[in-house]
Scaffold this active site. Sequence first.
Site, PDB file in Angstrom:
ATOM      1  CB  CYS A  67       6.470   6.997 -14.738  1.00  0.00           C
ATOM      2  SG  CYS A  67       5.441   6.450 -13.388  1.00  0.00           S
ATOM      3  CE1 TYR A 110      -2.413   2.782 -10.126  1.00  0.00           C
ATOM      4  CE2 TYR A 110      -1.158   4.658  -9.333  1.00  0.00           C
ATOM      5  CZ  TYR A 110      -1.193   3.401  -9.887  1.00  0.00           C
ATOM      6  OH  TYR A 110      -0.027   2.755 -10.207  1.00  0.00           O
ATOM      7  CG  HIS A 132       0.938  -4.922  -5.455  1.00  0.00           C
ATOM      8  ND1 HIS A 132       1.697  -5.828  -6.135  1.00  0.00           N
ATOM      9  CD2 HIS A 132      -0.245  -5.524  -5.211  1.00  0.00           C
ATOM     10  CE1 HIS A 132       1.002  -6.948  -6.316  1.00  0.00           C
ATOM     11  NE2 HIS A 132      -0.186  -6.785  -5.753  1.00  0.00           N
ATOM     12  CG  ASP A 178       0.127  -2.771 -16.148  1.00  0.00           C
ATOM     13  OD1 ASP A 178      -0.495  -3.236 -17.116  1.00  0.00           O
ATOM     14  OD2 ASP A 178       0.078  -1.574 -15.820  1.00  0.00           O
TER      15      ASP A 178
END
Length: 685
Positions: free
Chosen positions: A29, A168, A172, A264
Amino acid sequence: MANRYSVLFEPVKIGPVETRNRFYQVPHCDGMGHLRPRAEAAVRGMKAEGGWGVVCNQETEIHPTSDLSPYAEGRLWDDRDVPALRLTTEAIHAHGSLAGIELAHNGQSAPNWLSRAPSLAPSETAIDGGFPKQARAMDKSDIRDLRRWHRDAALRARDAGFDIIYVYAGHHMTLAHHFLLPQYNDRSDEYGGSLENRLRLTRELLQDTLEAVGDRCAVAFRFAVDEMAGPDAMQSAEEGRAVVELLAEMPDLWDVNVAGWPNDSATSRFAPSEGYQTGYIDFVKQVTSKPVVGVGRFTSPDMMASLVRKGVLDLIGAARPSISDPFLPEKIAQDRVEDIRECIGCNICVSADTLGVPIRCTQNPTMGEEWRRGWHPEKIEPKGDEDQALVVGAGPAGLECAMQLARRGYHVTLAEAGDSLGGRALREGDLPGLSAWKRVSDYRVADLRQRANAEIFLESPLSAAEIHELGIPNVFLATGARWRRDGKGRSARRGLPIAPGARVFTPDDIMAGRLPPAGKVVIHDDDQGYLAGVIAGQLAARGLDVTFVTPAPVVSPFTAYTLEQERIQASLIESGVTLVTGHAVSRVDEDGCRAACVYTGRERSLDCESVVLVTERERDTTLHEALREAPGALRHLQLIGDAHAPGLIADAVYSGHKAARDFERTPEEIDSQLFRREIPALNEW
Ligand code: ADP
Ligand code: SF4
C-alpha cells in the site's frame, strides 16, 4: 552484467511473461491508490526506473462489497477504474518492467463505509476493526457472484496492461484467506470443514483467473504460509505446507509470506534480522517447480544472492527496501552496494497507509513526492549562483540537508557540537531495539565523507559570532530540540507543579546514560509516540520497578499506525511494568507523584523515587535568534528539522531535504509551486 551478484540479474519466466531480473517489488500500500492515480503511477514508475524487474500495485478492491474507504487502496470495481490503473502499468512498462496487480475481495475486513454494502464472510461474524457491524455468511449465489467479480476484475486488469494478476489469500485480509482459516469458516457445505473444502474457493479463483487471462498474464498466488500464532493456527509445518502441496503447480508464481500484517511487516524493533521470514517459507520451493518470491526486509545483496543460490527463492521480494531505496537493484548492478539507502524497519511508511495519507519514508524523503513535487531519489537540480553553505548540527536534518546541498554542487561546511555525527538517530539508535535507526546517519555520513566539496567539523559548537567569522553567507541551522523537564505537554499545557527536591529525568538524560536509581520510577508518557515505551522496557530490564502512566487508553498509541502497539503493550506487561492508562501525572513530589484520571479528574498517589517525563520538546533556537537579530552579511538563514518543528525522524530528514531543494528559489516560486494536487474532475460517471 558480470559482478558477483550477477545471479540476481538473470531473467525468470513467470507463466507467459518473463521478468528481466530477480528484483520483485511485492504488492504494498502507498496511500495513493484510487484517490491519487498519478502519484501512484509515479511511485511505481520510479521503482521500475530503479531496476525492479517486477513492480506490483497494492491490494485492489474488485467490487463495492469490498470497499476499504477511507483508505486509498487500488480500486477496480468496473471499467471506469481502468484508465487510472493504466497510468501505472504505462509508467512501469516505460522502464521495461512487468506490472503486477493484487486483486482483493476483503470480505469482513471491508467495512464498506462508502458503498454501504453489507460485508461478506464465509460464516456469520463480527467485522474487523472494532465496529458494531457484522458480516453475513455467503450463500452459493454469493460465491458465484464473487467468482464473477474476480474474473471480471482480472479481465479489466489485463486490459489495463497488467502482466501479473494476483489471487490473494494473506494477512487475514481477504475472503480467500478467511475461507481457508477455520476461525473464520465454520461452514458445513463443500466450502468448509476439511482443508480441501476450505481451499475450494481459492482453487476456483485461481482456475477462473487462469482461464480468463492466463494466456497473456501470469497468475500469482499470494499466500501466508504461517499465521505465527501457535499450533491452533495455520503453520508452515502443517496446513501451510499442505496448501502449497495441494496447489503446487497451479499458479504461475508463489508469493509467500506470514500473517497477519504486523508479522509480515515486522519492525526492526521486534524482528531485527534481515530474512526473518526465511524459516517459514524455505520449504515452498521444494514443493513446487513454479517461481517463488518471498520477503524479509532484504537489503544485503550477499543474502539475496545466497537465497537464490541455495534454492530458497527465485525472486527477491521487497516492499520496504524498495521504498527506502527505489534504486537498490541499479546500485547492485553498478557495484555501488555502499550507496544503498537501507530500510531501517521503522514502519513510518506503513503509518501513512494506516492514517490514509500518501506514503512517506524515514530514509527516503522523496518517497511519495515523485509526482506532486517532481522529486527523484537520485537526482537533484544543480546549484544556482551561490557557492557556499554552512549547516550547523549533524542530526538527521543537518546530515540530509548537507548531503543534498553537496550533491547540488555547493561547497558545504557541516559543523557539529558533539563528538559524533547523527544527532537523535544515534541517541535513539542506542536504545534497546532501535539500533537499525543508526542507518539514517550511517548512509548520510558515508555519502558526505566521499565528497570533496563537503567538510565536516566535529566538536564545533558554533556561536553567532563564529558563524560571522566563517564568512559563509548561507546558513542552515539544524540545532534540534530537547525534551522538556517542566512537564509541559498535552495534559499540562502550562507545565506541572514539581517539588524542588524531586528527581526528574527526561529522555535526553536516559539517552545520555543518566538513569534513575534503582527502585520505583514513574514514566509519564504525554508524548504517546514510541519513546516512552522503549524507555519503560529498558528500565524494567535493568530491574527498576516501573509504573507507566499514560492519558491514552493504551500504551504508545501512535505505534498502532506502525503495527507495533499490541507487541509493545504485551512486552511491557510481560516485563512486569505496571500500566496506569487514562491518567496523566498532575504533580511531582520528592517521594512520589500524583496522577489524575483524564475522564473524572480523580487523583491518585503513586509511590516513586523518580519520574521520567516524556511530554514535549523544546526547540533549540538560540543561535537562530541571535543571527536573526544581527544577520551581518548573511544572505540565507533557515531553521530546519526539529529546531524548526519537532516531529519524527522522518520529518527531520524531509525538512532537511526540502530546504536543500528549495535553496536559491524565491519564496514566491516556492509558494506558487506548492505540490501538485489531484483534484477530482467535475464529471459524472
Ligand atoms: P534533527 O532531528 O533536527 O536533525 P537533532 O537533535 O538530531 O536534530 O540534531 C541536532 C544536532 O545539532 C545535535 O547533534 C547537536 O549537537 C547539534 N547542535 C546544536 N547546536 C549546535 C551548535 N550551536 N553548533 C553545532 N552543533 C550544534
Ligand atoms: Fe523502511 Fe522506515 Fe522507510 Fe518504511 S519508512 S521503508 S520501514 S525506512
